[in-house]
Design a protein around this motif. Structure first.
Motif, PDB file in Angstrom:
ATOM      1  N   THR A   1     -29.096  33.480  54.633  1.00  0.00           N
ATOM      2  CA  THR A   1     -29.705  32.928  53.420  1.00  0.00           C
ATOM      3  C   THR A   1     -29.400  33.810  52.215  1.00  0.00           C
ATOM      4  N   CYS A   2     -29.447  35.130  52.418  1.00  0.00           N
ATOM      5  CA  CYS A   2     -29.108  36.053  51.324  1.00  0.00           C
ATOM      6  C   CYS A   2     -27.665  35.832  50.866  1.00  0.00           C
TER       7      CYS A   2
ATOM      8  N   GLN B   1     -36.539  29.977  44.804  1.00  0.00           N
ATOM      9  CA  GLN B   1     -37.903  29.476  44.897  1.00  0.00           C
ATOM     10  C   GLN B   1     -38.031  28.344  45.915  1.00  0.00           C
ATOM     11  N   LYS B   2     -36.985  27.546  46.057  1.00  0.00           N
ATOM     12  CA  LYS B   2     -37.019  26.448  47.025  1.00  0.00           C
ATOM     13  C   LYS B   2     -37.049  26.977  48.461  1.00  0.00           C
ATOM     14  N   LYS B   3     -36.373  28.096  48.705  1.00  0.00           N
ATOM     15  CA  LYS B   3     -36.288  28.651  50.055  1.00  0.00           C
ATOM     16  C   LYS B   3     -37.463  29.555  50.424  1.00  0.00           C
TER      17      LYS B   3
ATOM     18  N   PHE C   1     -35.647  36.819  53.062  1.00  0.00           N
ATOM     19  CA  PHE C   1     -34.688  35.961  53.747  1.00  0.00           C
ATOM     20  C   PHE C   1     -33.789  36.726  54.703  1.00  0.00           C
TER      21      PHE C   1
ATOM     22  N   ALA D   1     -32.866  27.819  43.717  1.00  0.00           N
ATOM     23  CA  ALA D   1     -32.582  27.960  45.149  1.00  0.00           C
ATOM     24  C   ALA D   1     -33.500  28.998  45.786  1.00  0.00           C
TER      25      ALA D   1
ATOM     26  N   THR E   1     -25.952  33.053  51.034  1.00  0.00           N
ATOM     27  CA  THR E   1     -25.932  31.795  50.287  1.00  0.00           C
ATOM     28  C   THR E   1     -26.460  32.001  48.870  1.00  0.00           C
ATOM     29  N   LEU E   2     -27.589  32.692  48.753  1.00  0.00           N
ATOM     30  CA  LEU E   2     -28.177  32.940  47.439  1.00  0.00           C
ATOM     31  C   LEU E   2     -27.258  33.800  46.567  1.00  0.00           C
TER      32      LEU E   2
END
Length: 83
Positions: free
Chosen positions: A75-76, A19-21, A71, A17, A78-79
Motif C-alpha cells: 500500500t505504501c 484518506q480512503k485507505k 499501511f 487515496a 501504491t501511495l
C-alpha cells in the motif's frame, strides 16, 4: 542556489487515496490538519513564499503522518507512486 531540502507537499490525488485507505478507527488527525496548511496544495502560494525567501528549488516530501504508520509495504508503494 538555495534549496529547501524538506518541503512538504500534498498532491490532491495522494491525499484522497491516503484518506480512503485509512482504517475507520484511525485518528482523524491523519490528514485532518492538512487543509489548514495552504502551502501543501496551493502551488501559487508555495511559489510566492519561495520567491519571498529566495528559494530556488525544493525537494518535496509527503507530510506527516507517515504512510508506513498505517499501511503495509504494498500500500505504501501504491501511495508513493500516486504522490
Amino acid at each position: 542556489m538555495k534549496i529547501d531540502a524538506f518541503a512538504h507537499a500534498l498532491p490532491l490525488a495522494y491525499k484522497e487515496a491516503f484518506q480512503k485507505k485509512l482504517p475507520v478507527d484511525a485518528a482523524k488527525m491523519s490528514g485532518g490538519d492538512w487543509d489548514r496548511n495552504k502551502t501543501l496544495m496551493d502551488l501559487d502560494h508555495r511559489l510566492s513564499i519561495m520567491d519571498e525567501f529566495g528559494i530556488d528549488m525544493q525537494a518535496l516530501v509527503t507530510p506527516t503522518p507517515a504512510m508506513e504508520w498505517f499501511f503495509d509495504a504494498d500500500t505504501c508503494g501504491t501511495l508513493a507512486r500516486i504522490a
